[in-house]
Design a protein around this motif. Structure first.
Motif, PDB file in Angstrom:
ATOM      1  N   GLN A  13       0.831  -1.199   0.000  1.00  0.00           N
ATOM      2  CA  GLN A  13       0.000   0.000   0.000  1.00  0.00           C
ATOM      3  C   GLN A  13       0.867   1.251   0.000  1.00  0.00           C
ATOM      4  O   GLN A  13       2.024   1.213   0.460  1.00  0.00           O
ATOM      5  CB  GLN A  13      -0.908  -0.003   1.224  1.00  0.00           C
ATOM      6  CG  GLN A  13      -1.981  -1.081   1.198  1.00  0.00           C
ATOM      7  CD  GLN A  13      -2.962  -0.944   2.343  1.00  0.00           C
ATOM      8  OE1 GLN A  13      -2.683  -0.284   3.344  1.00  0.00           O
ATOM      9  NE2 GLN A  13      -4.125  -1.552   2.185  1.00  0.00           N
ATOM     10  N   PRO A  14       0.338   2.349  -0.491  1.00  0.00           N
ATOM     11  CA  PRO A  14       1.091   3.613  -0.434  1.00  0.00           C
ATOM     12  C   PRO A  14       1.519   3.913   1.005  1.00  0.00           C
ATOM     13  O   PRO A  14       0.745   3.722   1.944  1.00  0.00           O
ATOM     14  CB  PRO A  14       0.078   4.643  -0.941  1.00  0.00           C
ATOM     15  CG  PRO A  14      -0.799   3.861  -1.865  1.00  0.00           C
ATOM     16  CD  PRO A  14      -0.933   2.506  -1.213  1.00  0.00           C
ATOM     17  N   GLY A  15       2.745   4.366   1.137  1.00  0.00           N
ATOM     18  CA  GLY A  15       3.306   4.622   2.453  1.00  0.00           C
ATOM     19  C   GLY A  15       4.014   3.427   3.061  1.00  0.00           C
ATOM     20  O   GLY A  15       4.687   3.572   4.085  1.00  0.00           O
ATOM     21  N   ALA A  40       8.978   1.107 -15.429  1.00  0.00           N
ATOM     22  CA  ALA A  40       7.527   1.120 -15.303  1.00  0.00           C
ATOM     23  C   ALA A  40       6.903   0.885 -16.676  1.00  0.00           C
ATOM     24  O   ALA A  40       7.539   1.154 -17.707  1.00  0.00           O
ATOM     25  CB  ALA A  40       7.070   2.445 -14.726  1.00  0.00           C
ATOM     26  N   PRO A  41       5.678   0.395 -16.725  1.00  0.00           N
ATOM     27  CA  PRO A  41       5.023   0.144 -18.009  1.00  0.00           C
ATOM     28  C   PRO A  41       5.010   1.394 -18.884  1.00  0.00           C
ATOM     29  O   PRO A  41       4.619   2.473 -18.428  1.00  0.00           O
ATOM     30  CB  PRO A  41       3.608  -0.262 -17.601  1.00  0.00           C
ATOM     31  CG  PRO A  41       3.752  -0.819 -16.236  1.00  0.00           C
ATOM     32  CD  PRO A  41       4.839  -0.016 -15.585  1.00  0.00           C
ATOM     33  N   THR A  87       5.202   5.141  -3.046  1.00  0.00           N
ATOM     34  CA  THR A  87       4.076   5.797  -3.705  1.00  0.00           C
ATOM     35  C   THR A  87       3.734   5.023  -4.979  1.00  0.00           C
ATOM     36  O   THR A  87       4.551   4.236  -5.469  1.00  0.00           O
ATOM     37  CB  THR A  87       4.413   7.244  -4.067  1.00  0.00           C
ATOM     38  OG1 THR A  87       5.315   7.242  -5.179  1.00  0.00           O
ATOM     39  CG2 THR A  87       5.050   7.977  -2.901  1.00  0.00           C
ATOM     40  N   PRO A  88       2.560   5.240  -5.544  1.00  0.00           N
ATOM     41  CA  PRO A  88       2.218   4.553  -6.795  1.00  0.00           C
ATOM     42  C   PRO A  88       3.227   4.802  -7.908  1.00  0.00           C
ATOM     43  O   PRO A  88       3.387   3.959  -8.805  1.00  0.00           O
ATOM     44  CB  PRO A  88       0.846   5.127  -7.134  1.00  0.00           C
ATOM     45  CG  PRO A  88       0.254   5.447  -5.802  1.00  0.00           C
ATOM     46  CD  PRO A  88       1.407   5.955  -4.983  1.00  0.00           C
ATOM     47  N   GLU A  89       3.923   5.939  -7.849  1.00  0.00           N
ATOM     48  CA  GLU A  89       4.925   6.243  -8.872  1.00  0.00           C
ATOM     49  C   GLU A  89       6.147   5.333  -8.776  1.00  0.00           C
ATOM     50  O   GLU A  89       6.979   5.311  -9.688  1.00  0.00           O
ATOM     51  CB  GLU A  89       5.379   7.698  -8.764  1.00  0.00           C
ATOM     52  CG  GLU A  89       4.342   8.731  -9.225  1.00  0.00           C
ATOM     53  CD  GLU A  89       3.114   8.794  -8.324  1.00  0.00           C
ATOM     54  OE1 GLU A  89       1.989   8.938  -8.852  1.00  0.00           O
ATOM     55  OE2 GLU A  89       3.288   8.680  -7.084  1.00  0.00           O
ATOM     56  N   ASP A  90       6.279   4.595  -7.693  1.00  0.00           N
ATOM     57  CA  ASP A  90       7.389   3.645  -7.556  1.00  0.00           C
ATOM     58  C   ASP A  90       7.060   2.284  -8.170  1.00  0.00           C
ATOM     59  O   ASP A  90       7.921   1.392  -8.199  1.00  0.00           O
ATOM     60  CB  ASP A  90       7.735   3.449  -6.072  1.00  0.00           C
ATOM     61  CG  ASP A  90       8.264   4.711  -5.420  1.00  0.00           C
ATOM     62  OD1 ASP A  90       7.799   5.037  -4.308  1.00  0.00           O
ATOM     63  OD2 ASP A  90       9.125   5.367  -6.032  1.00  0.00           O
ATOM     64  N   THR A  91       5.852   2.118  -8.654  1.00  0.00           N
ATOM     65  CA  THR A  91       5.461   0.853  -9.276  1.00  0.00           C
ATOM     66  C   THR A  91       6.291   0.605 -10.527  1.00  0.00           C
ATOM     67  O   THR A  91       6.367   1.441 -11.423  1.00  0.00           O
ATOM     68  CB  THR A  91       3.968   0.887  -9.644  1.00  0.00           C
ATOM     69  OG1 THR A  91       3.194   0.957  -8.446  1.00  0.00           O
ATOM     70  CG2 THR A  91       3.572  -0.359 -10.422  1.00  0.00           C
ATOM     71  N   VAL A 122       7.305  -4.650  -8.391  1.00  0.00           N
ATOM     72  CA  VAL A 122       6.820  -3.912  -7.220  1.00  0.00           C
ATOM     73  C   VAL A 122       5.573  -3.138  -7.645  1.00  0.00           C
ATOM     74  O   VAL A 122       5.626  -2.376  -8.606  1.00  0.00           O
ATOM     75  CB  VAL A 122       7.894  -2.940  -6.690  1.00  0.00           C
ATOM     76  CG1 VAL A 122       7.311  -2.028  -5.617  1.00  0.00           C
ATOM     77  CG2 VAL A 122       9.092  -3.716  -6.151  1.00  0.00           C
ATOM     78  N   THR A 123       4.493  -3.352  -6.929  1.00  0.00           N
ATOM     79  CA  THR A 123       3.251  -2.641  -7.197  1.00  0.00           C
ATOM     80  C   THR A 123       2.815  -1.916  -5.939  1.00  0.00           C
ATOM     81  O   THR A 123       2.660  -2.536  -4.882  1.00  0.00           O
ATOM     82  CB  THR A 123       2.147  -3.603  -7.641  1.00  0.00           C
ATOM     83  OG1 THR A 123       2.568  -4.317  -8.808  1.00  0.00           O
ATOM     84  CG2 THR A 123       0.863  -2.834  -7.963  1.00  0.00           C
ATOM     85  N   VAL A 124       2.652  -0.607  -6.062  1.00  0.00           N
ATOM     86  CA  VAL A 124       2.212   0.211  -4.935  1.00  0.00           C
ATOM     87  C   VAL A 124       0.792   0.675  -5.240  1.00  0.00           C
ATOM     88  O   VAL A 124       0.578   1.483  -6.147  1.00  0.00           O
ATOM     89  CB  VAL A 124       3.133   1.407  -4.690  1.00  0.00           C
ATOM     90  CG1 VAL A 124       2.699   2.156  -3.429  1.00  0.00           C
ATOM     91  CG2 VAL A 124       4.576   0.951  -4.581  1.00  0.00           C
TER      92      VAL A 124
END
Length: 126
Positions: A13-15, A40-41, A87-91, A122-124
């Motif tokens: 999860q984020p954080g 990232a995709p 954060t989601p941007e780290d996915t 890694v999926t956030v």
């Protein structure tokens, strides 16, 4: 056979936090600088962090400074990437790679890295 194997990725999860591992087999990491990269995709591969062979020099991308920490244990033939405040941007898919240049930085061309792992996703997301 010389290879790098990443592990530790997953859904968070984020954080949240994750610790990635990059383990070498078939050779000793003692004399190799190790970099972590992510893709990232739909985006180009980017350098995230890098650590010199003796651990004395580290580099971080601006986007992860203060949140990620790279370390290594040459006795265990392993390099770690501790990722906090994700954060989601780290996915992305995170890969490690080895170069025998202790002068390498995150701007070093990817071709200078001789060995690459297959990557760990890694999926956030909440």
């Amino acid at each position: 056979q010389r290879q790098l194997v990443e592990s530790g990725g997953g859904l968070v999860q984020p954080g949240g936090s994750l610790r990635l591992l990059c383990e070498a087999s078939g050779f000793a990491l003692d004399y190799w600088t190790i970099g972590w990269f992510r893709q990232a995709p739909g985006k180009e591969r980017e350098g995230v962090s890098l650590i010199s062979s003796n651990g004395g020099t580290t580099h971080y991308a601006d986007s992860v400074k203060g949140r990620f920490g790279i370390s290594r244990n040459n006795a265990k033939n392993t390099v770690y990437l501790q990722m906090n405040s994700l954060t989601p941007e780290d996915t992305a898919v995170y890969s490690c790679a080895a170069t025998n240049s202790d002068y390498a930085t995150l701007d070093t061309e990817l071709g200078a890295f001789r060995y690459w792992g297959q990557g760990t996703p890694v999926t956030v997301s909440s």
